[in-house]
Design an enzyme around this catalytic site. Structure first.
Site, PDB file in Angstrom:
ATOM      1  N   SER A 190       0.836  -1.206   0.000  1.00 35.06           N
ATOM      2  CA  SER A 190       0.000   0.000   0.000  1.00 35.06           C
ATOM      3  C   SER A 190       0.864   1.246   0.000  1.00 35.06           C
ATOM      4  CB  SER A 190      -0.898   0.012   1.250  1.00 35.06           C
ATOM      5  OG  SER A 190      -1.545   1.247   1.430  1.00 35.06           O
ATOM      6  N   TYR A 203      -1.827  -0.982  10.581  1.00 34.76           N
ATOM      7  CA  TYR A 203      -1.981  -1.412   9.180  1.00 34.76           C
ATOM      8  C   TYR A 203      -0.792  -0.963   8.346  1.00 34.76           C
ATOM      9  CZ  TYR A 203      -4.008  -1.464   4.443  1.00 34.76           C
ATOM     10  OH  TYR A 203      -4.233  -1.656   3.101  1.00 34.76           O
TER      11      TYR A 203
END
Length: 295
Positions: A190, A203
């Site tokens: 990401s 995360y």
């Protein structure tokens, strides 16, 4: 729908925020989302890039996973896709789209936080296909905590780590004996790996680790002819967003292109990395961030 091959303004190709505020329980579902996500159902056209490949996609029921499953199938691949028990209906829709493309679809309930379920998943894929040509580690969990690190419970931290990291590690480890020269592993990292949002601290930590894992494993497997790469999406409009973030109205507005990606816009990156067109590409992170500069 506009022809996918027609030159288009990327800032206007898909819906831009402000979106309606919407909230769902985790893991989230496609149906209630406004605007509805585009997985390439009506636009992706294959050209045989993955003919007869046997592929495994975790988190393949919706979002990026569904878009990749559709693209892989239309490129000629059979697809085993994982989902959680509560995502059964979503997974069956993805399986239908894969079968509609004339390929085998094998939806499997699997919680990648559990080592034995990961082992069984690989065995199921080998039983169904005889081998694994492409492994896509896409399953992920996040939960926004705007109040900071003090609000991140050990339970949440453990769930994020086990879903995003442990599952990837186990699946790579168990799949490796069934991969052959020319096979490919593709991990989903990401933009958070490089530009972490404070409210997604745990995360973002896992996504940074996925970059390192990808590059290290790629070097380990290079001499075996197995390529390992990753895709780093920016904001993407998937069910995970209304299920885990407090503000859906402005989601994706921060990207230089002014909007979030649709899952269909991520799928070609996975197709490319899985195909022979990427035969000299390994240990790479393909950034698809909507213009956010990354290292």
């Amino acid at each position: 729908m506009t022809d996918a091959h027609e030159q288009q303004d990327p800032t206007r190709r898909h819906p831009r925020p402000d979106f309606p505020q919407q909230d769902q329980e985790h893991p989230g579902w496609t149906g209630p989302m406004d605007p509805p996500p585009d997985h390439g159902e009506d636009s992706y056209v294959g050209s045989g890039l993955l003919t007869d490949r046997r592929t495994v996609i975790t988190g393949g029921d919706s979002g990026i996973g569904r878009a990749v499953a559709i693209a892989f199938a239309r490129e000629g691949a059979d697809v085993l896709l994982t989902h959680l028990p509560e995502e059964e209906k979503e997974a069956q829709e993805t399986a239908r789209l894969v079968q509609e493309a004339g390929r085998m679809a094998v939806p499997v309930v699997c919680d990648v936080r559990e080592e034995e379920q990961c082992r069984s998943l690989v065995e199921r894929a080998v039983d169904a296909f005889g081998r694994i040509d492409v492994l896509v580690n896409n399953a992920a969990y996040q939960m926004s905590q705007p109040e900071g690190i003090g609000a991140i419970t050990t339970e949440q931290f453990d769930r994020v780590m086990r879903t995003n990291l442990y599952g990837m590690f186990w699946l790579c480890k168990f799949a490796l004996p069934h991969l052959r020269p020319g096979s490919s592993i593709i991990n989903t990292t990401s933009v958070q790996a490089y530009k972490p949002s404070p409210h997604l601290l745990d995360y973002a930590t896992t996504k940074g680790a996925i970059v390192t894992f990808t590059q290290g494993l790629a070097q380990m497997l290079a001499e075996d002819g197995i390529r390992v790469n990753a895709v780093a999406p920016g904001p993407v409009w998937t069910p995970l967003i209304p299920a885990t973030l407090p503000d859906t109205q402005n989601f994706g507005k921060q990207a230089p292109l002014g909007r979030p990606a649709q899952p269909a816009e991520m799928a070609p990156a996975y197709v490319f990395l899985a195909s022979q067109r990427a035969s000299f590409i390994t240990a790479e992170i393909l950034n698809a961030t909507g213009g956010t500069p990354l290292p």
